[in-house]
Design an enzyme around this catalytic site. Structure first.
Site, short mmCIF file in Angstrom:
data_model
loop_
_atom_site.label_atom_id
_atom_site.label_comp_id
_atom_site.label_asym_id
_atom_site.label_seq_id
_atom_site.Cartn_x
_atom_site.Cartn_y
_atom_site.Cartn_z
CE LYS A 47 30.00 -40.64 62.01
NZ LYS A 47 30.60 -40.89 60.70
CD GLN A 80 31.93 -38.87 57.80
OE1 GLN A 80 32.05 -39.22 58.97
NE2 GLN A 80 30.86 -39.16 57.09
CG ASP A 87 33.04 -46.30 59.74
OD1 ASP A 87 31.96 -46.37 60.36
OD2 ASP A 87 33.42 -45.29 59.12
#
Ligand code: NDP
Length: 286
Positions: free
Chosen positions: A52, A96, A119
C-alpha cells in the site's frame, strides 16, 4: 477465456490518479495523506502495508505508516486514532486488520472519523452502502466493481452468486451488486458454510464471486458455461498463492476470470487510492 487482469488495470488507475493528484496538489497546496496503522508483526499484514505504501508513493499520495508494537494498549491505540482524526494533513486512516489479541478492533474502527474511513468499515459508511448513499465503500468489493466496469462486464439483470458473507468482502459485495446501476442491478444470491446445494446455486450464476478462503473450492462442474468468475481468495499453499477457484480447470468454462495473484488483490489497493483521493477532495473542497 478473457483474463481480467487486475494488475494491469490497477496500474492504469494509478497512472490516471497520479495525473489527477498532480493537478490537485498544484491547486490546493498539499498532497493527499493516508495514515496506515499496523500493530504487531503479522507477516501478511506487513506485506500488505508495504504494498500500500509503494502504491501511494507512486501515485503521489503521502503515506505515513505507524508501526506499533503488539504490546500497545487499547487506550494508546485509540489516542493515536483520535490524533489522526484531528490531523488536517491526513485524509484517510487505515487500520490494518487483524489486530493482535486483546485489542478491540470494532471499537477502533468505530472511532475513525467516517470522513477519513477510506477502508469503508465504519458503521456509518456500511449503513450508507446499504441505503445506496454516497460514502466510502470497502476496498475489495469496490475494487471488484471497478474491475468489471473497466472490462465492461455489466451485471445488470444477471444472476450473481457471492460465496462468502464476511463483513469485508462477501456482504458488502452482495450489497453493491444489488444497488441500482449497470455494474449492479444483479439478482444476488449469497452462499456460505450453511448453504444447502451450494454447487447448484453457483451453477445458476452468470457471475460467480468466490470469497471463501479455501484453495480451489470452486470446481469446473460447479460453474455455468460462459460465466464470469471473480476469485477473491488468497491462499498460501505449497504451490504458492492459490485462489478459491480451480483456475486451470475453469479456463474451459468461464468466459472471463481474474487470476490469483494479479486479479482482485491489486484492485483492492487501487480502490484504496481512489477512496483516499475522494476523501482528500472532500476535505479540500475540490
Ligand atoms: P472469512 O473467513 O471472513 O469468510 C469466509 C466466508 O466463506 C464465510 O462467510 C464462510 O461461511 C464461507 N465459507 C467457509 N467455508 C465454506 C464452505 N465450505 N462452503 C461455503 N462457504 C464457506 O474470509 P474473507 O471474506 O475475509 O476472505 C475470503 C478470502 O478472500 C480469503 O482467501 C482472503 O485471504 C481473501 N481476501 C482477499 C482480499 C484481496 O484483496 N484479494 C481481501 C480480503 C480477503 P460462514 O460465514 O458460514 O462461516
Amino acid at each position: 477465456m478473457q483474463i481480467l487482469n487486475g494488475k494491469e488495470t490497477a496500474l492504469t488507475i494509478r497512472e490516471e490518479l497520479k495525473v489527477e493528484i498532480d493537478g490537485l496538489k498544484a491547486k490546493h497546496g498539499r498532497a493527499p495523506g493516508l495514515a496506515v496503522i499496523l500493530v504487531g508483526e503479522d507477516p501478511a499484514s506487513q506485506v500488505y502495508v508495504r504494498n500500500k505504501e509503494i502504491a501511494c508513493e507512486k501515485a503521489g499520495i503521502v503515506s505515513t505508516a505507524h508501526r506499533i508494537d503488539a504490546s500497545v494498549s487499547q487506550e494508546e491505540l485509540e489516542a493515536l486514532i483520535q490524533k489522526l482524526n484531528a490531523d488536517e494533513t491526513i485524509d484517510g486512516i487505515l487500520l490494518q486488520l487483524p489486530l493482535p489479541k486483546g485489542l478491540d478492533s470494532q471499537r477502533c474502527l468505530e472511532l475513525i472519523d467516517p470522513g477519513k474511513d477510506v477502508d469503508g468499515f465504519h458503521p456509518m459508511n456500511v449503513g450508507k452502502l446499504m441505503l445506496g448513499l454516497p460514502g466510502f465503500r470497502s476496498c475489495t468489493p469496490a475494487g471488484i466493481i471497478t474491475l468489471l466496469e473497466r472490462y465492461n462486464l455489466p451485471t445488470s439483470g444477471k444472476k450473481a452468486v457471492v460465496v462468502g458473507r464476511s463483513n469485508i468482502v462477501g456482504k458488502p459485495l452482495a450489497m453493491m451488486l444489488m444497488q441500482y446501476g449497470d455494474f449492479a442491478n444483479a439478482t444476488v444470491t449469497v452462499c456460505h458454510s450453511r448453504t444447502d446445494n451450494l454447487a447448484e446455486e453457483v451453477k445458476a450464476a452468470d457471475f460467480v464471486f468466490a470469497a471463501i478462503g479455501i484453495p480451489k473450492f470452486i470446481k469446473k462442474e460447479m460453474v455455468k458455461n460462459g460465466a464470469v468468475v471473480v476469485d477473491v481468495g488468497i491462499n498460501r499453499t505449497d504451490e504458492g498463492l492459490v485462489g478459491d477457484c480451480d483456475y486451470a480447470a475453469l479456463e474451459d468454462v468461464a468466459s472471463a476470470m481474474t487470476p490469483v495473484p494479479g486479479g482482485v488483490g491489486p484492485m483492492t489497493i487501487a480502490q484504496l487510492l481512489i477512496n483516499t483521493v475522494q476523501a482528500y477532495k472532500e476535505h479540500v473542497g475540490a
